[in-house]
Scaffold this motif. Structure first.
Motif, PDB file in Angstrom:
ATOM      1  N   PRO A 180      61.051  48.595  27.194  1.00  0.00           N
ATOM      2  CA  PRO A 180      61.220  49.581  28.261  1.00  0.00           C
ATOM      3  C   PRO A 180      60.290  49.278  29.440  1.00  0.00           C
ATOM      4  O   PRO A 180      59.119  48.973  29.255  1.00  0.00           O
ATOM      5  CB  PRO A 180      60.819  50.906  27.598  1.00  0.00           C
ATOM      6  CG  PRO A 180      60.974  50.661  26.138  1.00  0.00           C
ATOM      7  CD  PRO A 180      60.715  49.203  25.918  1.00  0.00           C
ATOM      8  N   GLY A 181      60.832  49.325  30.628  1.00  0.00           N
ATOM      9  CA  GLY A 181      60.046  49.032  31.822  1.00  0.00           C
ATOM     10  C   GLY A 181      60.105  47.578  32.239  1.00  0.00           C
ATOM     11  O   GLY A 181      59.686  47.223  33.332  1.00  0.00           O
ATOM     12  N   GLY A 182      60.593  46.707  31.366  1.00  0.00           N
ATOM     13  CA  GLY A 182      60.707  45.288  31.692  1.00  0.00           C
ATOM     14  C   GLY A 182      59.384  44.548  31.565  1.00  0.00           C
ATOM     15  O   GLY A 182      58.477  44.972  30.856  1.00  0.00           O
ATOM     16  N   ALA A 183      59.289  43.438  32.282  1.00  0.00           N
ATOM     17  CA  ALA A 183      58.096  42.588  32.234  1.00  0.00           C
ATOM     18  C   ALA A 183      57.577  42.372  33.660  1.00  0.00           C
ATOM     19  O   ALA A 183      58.338  42.457  34.626  1.00  0.00           O
ATOM     20  CB  ALA A 183      58.430  41.250  31.584  1.00  0.00           C
ATOM     21  N   TRP A 184      56.289  42.095  33.753  1.00  0.00           N
ATOM     22  CA  TRP A 184      55.687  41.812  35.048  1.00  0.00           C
ATOM     23  C   TRP A 184      56.285  40.530  35.602  1.00  0.00           C
ATOM     24  O   TRP A 184      56.424  39.546  34.893  1.00  0.00           O
ATOM     25  CB  TRP A 184      54.169  41.671  34.923  1.00  0.00           C
ATOM     26  CG  TRP A 184      53.490  42.948  34.524  1.00  0.00           C
ATOM     27  CD1 TRP A 184      52.977  43.246  33.308  1.00  0.00           C
ATOM     28  CD2 TRP A 184      53.271  44.095  35.342  1.00  0.00           C
ATOM     29  NE1 TRP A 184      52.447  44.512  33.302  1.00  0.00           N
ATOM     30  CE2 TRP A 184      52.613  45.061  34.547  1.00  0.00           C
ATOM     31  CE3 TRP A 184      53.563  44.414  36.664  1.00  0.00           C
ATOM     32  CZ2 TRP A 184      52.251  46.316  35.029  1.00  0.00           C
ATOM     33  CZ3 TRP A 184      53.195  45.661  37.147  1.00  0.00           C
ATOM     34  CH2 TRP A 184      52.549  46.593  36.333  1.00  0.00           C
ATOM     35  N   GLN A 185      56.604  40.518  36.883  1.00  0.00           N
ATOM     36  CA  GLN A 185      57.228  39.362  37.526  1.00  0.00           C
ATOM     37  C   GLN A 185      56.213  38.355  38.049  1.00  0.00           C
ATOM     38  O   GLN A 185      56.522  37.190  38.211  1.00  0.00           O
ATOM     39  CB  GLN A 185      58.145  39.814  38.666  1.00  0.00           C
ATOM     40  CG  GLN A 185      59.297  40.683  38.191  1.00  0.00           C
ATOM     41  CD  GLN A 185      60.183  39.981  37.181  1.00  0.00           C
ATOM     42  OE1 GLN A 185      60.627  38.861  37.403  1.00  0.00           O
ATOM     43  NE2 GLN A 185      60.437  40.632  36.054  1.00  0.00           N
ATOM     44  N   GLU A 186      55.008  38.826  38.328  1.00  0.00           N
ATOM     45  CA  GLU A 186      53.971  37.927  38.830  1.00  0.00           C
ATOM     46  C   GLU A 186      52.616  38.358  38.304  1.00  0.00           C
ATOM     47  O   GLU A 186      52.408  39.509  37.948  1.00  0.00           O
ATOM     48  CB  GLU A 186      53.966  37.895  40.356  1.00  0.00           C
ATOM     49  CG  GLU A 186      53.744  39.246  41.002  1.00  0.00           C
ATOM     50  CD  GLU A 186      53.884  39.186  42.514  1.00  0.00           C
ATOM     51  OE1 GLU A 186      52.984  39.703  43.182  1.00  0.00           O
ATOM     52  OE2 GLU A 186      54.877  38.628  42.998  1.00  0.00           O
ATOM     53  N   THR A 187      51.700  37.400  38.227  1.00  0.00           N
ATOM     54  CA  THR A 187      50.344  37.697  37.779  1.00  0.00           C
ATOM     55  C   THR A 187      49.590  38.341  38.936  1.00  0.00           C
ATOM     56  O   THR A 187      49.533  37.784  40.030  1.00  0.00           O
ATOM     57  CB  THR A 187      49.636  36.412  37.315  1.00  0.00           C
ATOM     58  OG1 THR A 187      50.399  35.849  36.250  1.00  0.00           O
ATOM     59  CG2 THR A 187      48.225  36.696  36.837  1.00  0.00           C
ATOM     60  N   LYS A 188      49.055  39.516  38.667  1.00  0.00           N
ATOM     61  CA  LYS A 188      48.387  40.269  39.715  1.00  0.00           C
ATOM     62  C   LYS A 188      47.448  41.269  39.061  1.00  0.00           C
ATOM     63  O   LYS A 188      47.804  41.862  38.039  1.00  0.00           O
ATOM     64  CB  LYS A 188      49.445  40.996  40.538  1.00  0.00           C
ATOM     65  CG  LYS A 188      48.962  41.648  41.794  1.00  0.00           C
ATOM     66  CD  LYS A 188      50.121  42.430  42.359  1.00  0.00           C
ATOM     67  CE  LYS A 188      50.227  42.371  43.830  1.00  0.00           C
ATOM     68  NZ  LYS A 188      51.309  43.155  44.356  1.00  0.00           N
ATOM     69  N   ASP A 189      46.274  41.415  39.616  1.00  0.00           N
ATOM     70  CA  ASP A 189      45.263  42.332  39.078  1.00  0.00           C
ATOM     71  C   ASP A 189      45.011  42.018  37.607  1.00  0.00           C
ATOM     72  O   ASP A 189      44.644  40.921  37.262  1.00  0.00           O
ATOM     73  CB  ASP A 189      45.670  43.788  39.298  1.00  0.00           C
ATOM     74  CG  ASP A 189      45.855  44.131  40.773  1.00  0.00           C
ATOM     75  OD1 ASP A 189      45.118  43.561  41.606  1.00  0.00           O
ATOM     76  OD2 ASP A 189      46.740  44.945  41.077  1.00  0.00           O
ATOM     77  N   GLU A 190      45.244  42.990  36.746  1.00  0.00           N
ATOM     78  CA  GLU A 190      45.006  42.798  35.306  1.00  0.00           C
ATOM     79  C   GLU A 190      46.285  42.443  34.558  1.00  0.00           C
ATOM     80  O   GLU A 190      46.282  42.372  33.338  1.00  0.00           O
ATOM     81  CB  GLU A 190      44.415  44.080  34.709  1.00  0.00           C
ATOM     82  CG  GLU A 190      43.071  44.452  35.264  1.00  0.00           C
ATOM     83  CD  GLU A 190      42.569  45.760  34.667  1.00  0.00           C
ATOM     84  OE1 GLU A 190      43.096  46.196  33.625  1.00  0.00           O
ATOM     85  OE2 GLU A 190      41.648  46.336  35.241  1.00  0.00           O
ATOM     86  N   HIS A 191      47.379  42.251  35.253  1.00  0.00           N
ATOM     87  CA  HIS A 191      48.665  42.018  34.609  1.00  0.00           C
ATOM     88  C   HIS A 191      49.064  40.558  34.704  1.00  0.00           C
ATOM     89  O   HIS A 191      48.884  39.919  35.727  1.00  0.00           O
ATOM     90  CB  HIS A 191      49.734  42.900  35.251  1.00  0.00           C
ATOM     91  CG  HIS A 191      49.362  44.344  35.250  1.00  0.00           C
ATOM     92  ND1 HIS A 191      48.908  44.989  36.360  1.00  0.00           N
ATOM     93  CD2 HIS A 191      49.326  45.252  34.253  1.00  0.00           C
ATOM     94  CE1 HIS A 191      48.633  46.243  36.068  1.00  0.00           C
ATOM     95  NE2 HIS A 191      48.877  46.434  34.786  1.00  0.00           N
ATOM     96  N   GLU A 192      49.648  40.074  33.633  1.00  0.00           N
ATOM     97  CA  GLU A 192      50.082  38.679  33.559  1.00  0.00           C
ATOM     98  C   GLU A 192      51.610  38.614  33.629  1.00  0.00           C
ATOM     99  O   GLU A 192      52.304  39.400  32.969  1.00  0.00           O
ATOM    100  CB  GLU A 192      49.590  38.073  32.244  1.00  0.00           C
ATOM    101  CG  GLU A 192      49.855  36.603  32.108  1.00  0.00           C
ATOM    102  CD  GLU A 192      49.335  36.059  30.777  1.00  0.00           C
ATOM    103  OE1 GLU A 192      49.771  34.961  30.414  1.00  0.00           O
ATOM    104  OE2 GLU A 192      48.520  36.725  30.121  1.00  0.00           O
ATOM    105  N   ALA A 193      52.120  37.687  34.402  1.00  0.00           N
ATOM    106  CA  ALA A 193      53.571  37.523  34.523  1.00  0.00           C
ATOM    107  C   ALA A 193      54.190  37.246  33.155  1.00  0.00           C
ATOM    108  O   ALA A 193      53.650  36.495  32.355  1.00  0.00           O
ATOM    109  CB  ALA A 193      53.893  36.379  35.483  1.00  0.00           C
ATOM    110  N   GLY A 194      55.339  37.888  32.910  1.00  0.00           N
ATOM    111  CA  GLY A 194      56.049  37.692  31.651  1.00  0.00           C
ATOM    112  C   GLY A 194      55.627  38.627  30.536  1.00  0.00           C
ATOM    113  O   GLY A 194      56.236  38.630  29.470  1.00  0.00           O
ATOM    114  N   LYS A 195      54.605  39.428  30.753  1.00  0.00           N
ATOM    115  CA  LYS A 195      54.151  40.368  29.732  1.00  0.00           C
ATOM    116  C   LYS A 195      54.779  41.735  29.979  1.00  0.00           C
ATOM    117  O   LYS A 195      55.112  42.100  31.119  1.00  0.00           O
ATOM    118  CB  LYS A 195      52.617  40.495  29.735  1.00  0.00           C
ATOM    119  CG  LYS A 195      51.899  39.181  29.485  1.00  0.00           C
ATOM    120  CD  LYS A 195      52.243  38.603  28.126  1.00  0.00           C
ATOM    121  CE  LYS A 195      51.519  37.286  27.900  1.00  0.00           C
ATOM    122  NZ  LYS A 195      51.859  36.667  26.650  1.00  0.00           N
TER     123      LYS A 195
END
Length: 169
Positions: free
Chosen positions: A54-69
């Motif tokens: 739900p919500g999908g995955a991050w499209q790009e690495t930014k701040d504390e988030h990694e792309a694909g997670k």
């Protein structure tokens, strides 16, 4: 009416306990087919939500988030609960499917396909989950629970039957 209720109760008892012997009535073929459809539907839904949370995955690495997670993984406790319950439903449904097709034609092929699907599910969940956040031991326990439960039941049933036979001699 009471005959129908009694028959339904017997089917439910046999379904959950699966204590069949050669002389007992087995589950109705239509009931087995319906359960196979329901289990397959649950597998399809839980597989889809496992590989596309739900919500999908991050499209790009930014701040504390990694792309694909998974985006949902940023809410740690709800994500863990979702992941554990989704994995439990997925695993229980695959176990039901394997139980229903046991000793049928193409059983080996169904096992290979199921194991491959489980490996795909595990790989997708692992790749979508942040490495530092997911408590995989709980997810693994949820995945193994249906199989361990069935194995322990079968072991207990075998032990119980063998102890009965030895006490009657």
């Amino acid at each position: 009416m009471t005959d129908i209720i009694s028959r339904i109760g017997k089917c439910i008892k046999q379904w959950f306990i699966q204590d069949f012997d050669q002389n007992s009535d087995e589950l109705d073929a239509s009931f087995k087919n319906n359960m196979l459809v329901v289990a397959t539907l649950i597998v399809a839904v839980t597989f889809q939500t496992g590989i596309n949370p739900p919500g999908g995955a991050w499209q790009e690495t930014k701040d504390e988030h990694e792309a694909g997670k998974a985006i949902f993984a940023s809410r740690k406790i709800p994500f863990h609960i979702f992941l554990i319950l989704n994995t439990l439903a997925f695993s229980m449904s695959t176990q039901i499917i394997l139980s229903l097709v046991y000793h049928r034609k193409l059983y080996f092929e169904v096992v290979v396909a199921t194991v491959s699907m489980v490996a795909t599910y595990d790989t997708a969940v692992w790749s979508l989950s942040p490495e530092k956040d997911v408590k995989f031991r709980y997810v693994c326990l949820a995945a193994l629970f249906p199989y361990l439960w069935r194995l322990s039941y079968q072991t207990f049933k075998t032990f119980k039957c063998s102890s009965r036979q030895s006490s009657t001699k």
